[in-house]
Design a protein around this motif. Structure first.
Motif, PDB file in Angstrom:
ATOM      1  N   UNK A 184       0.833  -1.203   0.000  1.00  0.00           N
ATOM      2  CA  UNK A 184       0.000   0.000   0.000  1.00  0.00           C
ATOM      3  C   UNK A 184       0.874   1.262   0.000  1.00  0.00           C
ATOM      4  N   UNK A 185       1.876   1.297   0.893  1.00  0.00           N
ATOM      5  CA  UNK A 185       2.737   2.474   0.987  1.00  0.00           C
ATOM      6  C   UNK A 185       3.548   2.669  -0.295  1.00  0.00           C
ATOM      7  N   UNK A 186       4.052   1.582  -0.865  1.00  0.00           N
ATOM      8  CA  UNK A 186       4.809   1.710  -2.105  1.00  0.00           C
ATOM      9  C   UNK A 186       3.892   2.162  -3.249  1.00  0.00           C
ATOM     10  N   UNK A 187       2.669   1.660  -3.275  1.00  0.00           N
ATOM     11  CA  UNK A 187       1.712   2.103  -4.285  1.00  0.00           C
ATOM     12  C   UNK A 187       1.424   3.587  -4.183  1.00  0.00           C
ATOM     13  N   UNK A 188       1.312   4.095  -2.940  1.00  0.00           N
ATOM     14  CA  UNK A 188       1.094   5.532  -2.751  1.00  0.00           C
ATOM     15  C   UNK A 188       2.307   6.329  -3.215  1.00  0.00           C
ATOM     16  N   UNK A 189       3.509   5.791  -2.985  1.00  0.00           N
ATOM     17  CA  UNK A 189       4.723   6.458  -3.452  1.00  0.00           C
ATOM     18  C   UNK A 189       4.727   6.582  -4.972  1.00  0.00           C
ATOM     19  N   UNK A 190       4.377   5.496  -5.652  1.00  0.00           N
ATOM     20  CA  UNK A 190       4.325   5.526  -7.114  1.00  0.00           C
ATOM     21  C   UNK A 190       3.229   6.464  -7.591  1.00  0.00           C
ATOM     22  N   UNK A 191       2.070   6.417  -6.934  1.00  0.00           N
ATOM     23  CA  UNK A 191       0.954   7.294  -7.322  1.00  0.00           C
ATOM     24  C   UNK A 191       1.334   8.763  -7.174  1.00  0.00           C
ATOM     25  N   UNK A 192       2.162   9.067  -6.165  1.00  0.00           N
ATOM     26  CA  UNK A 192       2.603  10.445  -5.983  1.00  0.00           C
ATOM     27  C   UNK A 192       3.450  10.944  -7.131  1.00  0.00           C
ATOM     28  N   UNK A 193       4.138  10.025  -7.835  1.00  0.00           N
ATOM     29  CA  UNK A 193       4.940  10.410  -8.993  1.00  0.00           C
ATOM     30  C   UNK A 193       4.093  10.450 -10.266  1.00  0.00           C
ATOM     31  N   UNK A 194       3.279   9.412 -10.489  1.00  0.00           N
ATOM     32  CA  UNK A 194       2.466   9.330 -11.695  1.00  0.00           C
ATOM     33  C   UNK A 194       1.421  10.426 -11.729  1.00  0.00           C
ATOM     34  N   UNK A 195       0.794  10.665 -10.586  1.00  0.00           N
ATOM     35  CA  UNK A 195      -0.233  11.701 -10.542  1.00  0.00           C
ATOM     36  C   UNK A 195       0.313  13.071 -10.859  1.00  0.00           C
ATOM     37  N   UNK A 196       1.551  13.317 -10.415  1.00  0.00           N
ATOM     38  CA  UNK A 196       2.157  14.614 -10.695  1.00  0.00           C
ATOM     39  C   UNK A 196       2.429  14.790 -12.183  1.00  0.00           C
ATOM     40  N   UNK A 197       2.808  13.730 -12.865  1.00  0.00           N
ATOM     41  CA  UNK A 197       3.067  13.829 -14.306  1.00  0.00           C
ATOM     42  C   UNK A 197       1.792  14.238 -15.039  1.00  0.00           C
ATOM     43  N   UNK A 198       0.665  13.622 -14.649  1.00  0.00           N
ATOM     44  CA  UNK A 198      -0.595  13.966 -15.292  1.00  0.00           C
ATOM     45  C   UNK A 198      -1.001  15.394 -14.986  1.00  0.00           C
ATOM     46  N   UNK A 199      -0.765  15.825 -13.738  1.00  0.00           N
ATOM     47  CA  UNK A 199      -1.194  17.162 -13.342  1.00  0.00           C
ATOM     48  C   UNK A 199      -0.401  18.248 -14.020  1.00  0.00           C
ATOM     49  N   UNK A 200       0.861  17.944 -14.365  1.00  0.00           N
ATOM     50  CA  UNK A 200       1.726  18.974 -14.939  1.00  0.00           C
ATOM     51  C   UNK A 200       1.206  19.470 -16.290  1.00  0.00           C
ATOM     52  N   UNK A 201       0.324  18.711 -16.941  1.00  0.00           N
ATOM     53  CA  UNK A 201      -0.178  19.130 -18.235  1.00  0.00           C
ATOM     54  C   UNK A 201      -1.180  20.272 -18.137  1.00  0.00           C
ATOM     55  N   UNK A 202      -1.698  20.539 -16.932  1.00  0.00           N
ATOM     56  CA  UNK A 202      -2.694  21.595 -16.792  1.00  0.00           C
ATOM     57  C   UNK A 202      -2.171  22.751 -15.950  1.00  0.00           C
ATOM     58  N   UNK A 203      -0.860  22.891 -15.818  1.00  0.00           N
ATOM     59  CA  UNK A 203      -0.313  23.941 -14.973  1.00  0.00           C
ATOM     60  C   UNK A 203       0.186  25.116 -15.786  1.00  0.00           C
ATOM     61  N   UNK A 204       1.072  25.905 -15.176  1.00  0.00           N
ATOM     62  CA  UNK A 204       1.811  26.981 -15.773  1.00  0.00           C
ATOM     63  C   UNK A 204       1.005  28.235 -16.044  1.00  0.00           C
ATOM     64  N   UNK A 205       0.225  28.737 -15.135  1.00  0.00           N
ATOM     65  CA  UNK A 205      -0.395  30.021 -15.334  1.00  0.00           C
ATOM     66  C   UNK A 205       0.197  31.081 -14.448  1.00  0.00           C
ATOM     67  N   UNK A 206       0.920  30.669 -13.440  1.00  0.00           N
ATOM     68  CA  UNK A 206       1.406  31.623 -12.466  1.00  0.00           C
ATOM     69  C   UNK A 206       2.922  31.645 -12.454  1.00  0.00           C
ATOM     70  N   UNK A 207       3.479  32.728 -11.936  1.00  0.00           N
ATOM     71  CA  UNK A 207       4.928  32.773 -11.766  1.00  0.00           C
ATOM     72  C   UNK A 207       5.247  33.576 -10.529  1.00  0.00           C
ATOM     73  N   UNK A 208       6.327  33.211  -9.893  1.00  0.00           N
ATOM     74  CA  UNK A 208       6.802  33.985  -8.758  1.00  0.00           C
ATOM     75  C   UNK A 208       7.407  35.293  -9.252  1.00  0.00           C
ATOM     76  N   UNK A 209       7.433  36.309  -8.394  1.00  0.00           N
ATOM     77  CA  UNK A 209       8.201  37.507  -8.749  1.00  0.00           C
ATOM     78  C   UNK A 209       9.657  37.143  -8.933  1.00  0.00           C
ATOM     79  N   UNK A 210      10.363  37.987  -9.664  1.00  0.00           N
ATOM     80  CA  UNK A 210      11.769  37.705  -9.931  1.00  0.00           C
ATOM     81  C   UNK A 210      12.549  37.677  -8.633  1.00  0.00           C
ATOM     82  N   UNK A 211      13.367  36.636  -8.476  1.00  0.00           N
ATOM     83  CA  UNK A 211      14.227  36.518  -7.308  1.00  0.00           C
ATOM     84  C   UNK A 211      15.632  36.230  -7.792  1.00  0.00           C
ATOM     85  N   UNK A 212      16.571  36.996  -7.247  1.00  0.00           N
ATOM     86  CA  UNK A 212      17.977  36.779  -7.594  1.00  0.00           C
ATOM     87  C   UNK A 212      18.207  36.830  -9.097  1.00  0.00           C
TER      88      UNK A 212
END
Length: 313
Positions: free
Chosen positions: A270-298
């Motif tokens: 169960x714990x290993x499955x959650x670890x894998x899901x935490x990686x796979x789910x992020x890959x899918x989510x990254x396709x709907x991101x990128x609208x915001x940006x932090x202010x310029x730093x350094x």
């Protein structure tokens, strides 16, 4: 380097941390948690500073001190205190709430909206860890529970701030790791001397154990961890955390002769499955991101991923 390779390298950090219990019980002097934390942090930090040859500048003096206090200086003593006062694997169970803590901290500090998937996956990971490490019996020690929760909260806050502040231009993860380990070690040193007194006498086994903890378990592992924080989302890094108690259980079975029950094996799955899901789910989510940006730093602008959310060692 590919995303998968970065995840695998970062995963080596919690896998290494999973060997800490076996090394401590089999090689090191008993009842010296603060001294052990000091020997893990300060020599490793000074070694990395010597290799990187870069010191903080300007605001990074206090930022490095804050990160060192959260990720090392407070985390190590609280972690060891909880392990000594709580029965069985209760400290690991309380500590496994780290991903859920980061969901809230990321909303506060990074402005990132928590997702239902992150929350559910965090709960499932904590449940799986509890099946692996939680033993029966024993009244819960309030101080131990608070220490375990405090260690998880400290590391969670440190990881979120590491993600928020990034690194100064021209400074790599090696130098950033060295700053934090040195600051954390200097914080632990007076506490260890005050509480535990003079360092214990060490035999060859203890010296070998401390060398392993300082080099592979701390210098290399924390470098990989902070490198991963810089290249992956906080969510991905967080869900690598359960690999630590899973590794501890496997080492206990393989090297210390500890039995694994069917319930523990199910919890590991169960714990290993959650670890894998935490990686796979992020890959899918990254396709709907990128609208915001932090202010310029350094002098550079950093993208803010609204799907980044959780952490943990």
């Amino acid at each position: 380097m590919t995303r998968s390779a970065t995840i695998l390298l970062t995963a080596l950090a919690p896998i290494s941390w999973g060997t800490t219990y076996a090394v401590t019980t089999e090689f090191l002097p008993a009842d010296r948690p603060l001294f052990t934390g000091l020997v893990r942090a300060l020599p490793a930090g000074l070694l990395l500073l010597g290799v990187a040859r870069v010191l903080p500048k300007g605001a990074w003096w206090w930022k490095a001190a804050v990160l060192g206090a959260l990720n090392i200086g407070a985390f190590f003593p609280l972690l060891f205190l909880s392990a000594y006062r709580l029965p069985g694997g209760m400290a690991a169970v309380v500590g496994s709430v780290g991903p859920l803590l980061v969901v809230g901290l990321s909303a506060l500090l990074l402005g990132q909206r928590p997702t239902a998937r992150s929350v559910v996956t965090g709960v499932v990971a904590a449940f799986g860890v509890s099946l692996v490490v939680l033993k029966a019996a024993g009244a819960l020690d309030v101080v131990g529970v608070l220490a375990a929760f405090g260690s998880a909260a400290s590391m969670s806050a440190g990881t979120v701030l590491t993600k928020r502040w990034g690194r100064p231009d021209g400074v790599g993860p090696l130098a950033l790791t060295g700053w934090q380990l040195t600051a954390g070690g200097l914080l632990i040193a007076p506490l260890a001397l005050l509480v535990e007194g003079a360092p214990p006498a060490l035999d060859g086994r203890a010296v070998g154990g401390y060398l392993y903890l300082a080099l592979a378990n701390t210098a290399v592992s924390y470098w990989l961890w902070f490198r991963g924080i810089g290249r992956l989302s906080a969510t991905q890094v967080t869900f690598l955390g359960p690999l630590s108690p899973l590794t501890a259980a496997i080492v206990g079975w393989a090297a210390l002769g500890q039995a694994l029950t069917p319930v523990q094996l199910a919890g590991m799955a169960v714990a290993f499955g959650a670890t894998v899901a935490g990686q796979v789910g992020q890959r899918e989510a990254r396709t709907v991101r990128r609208s915001f940006s932090f202010p310029e730093r350094n002098g550079r602008k950093d993208s803010m991923d609204v799907t980044d959310a959780a952490l943990r060692r």
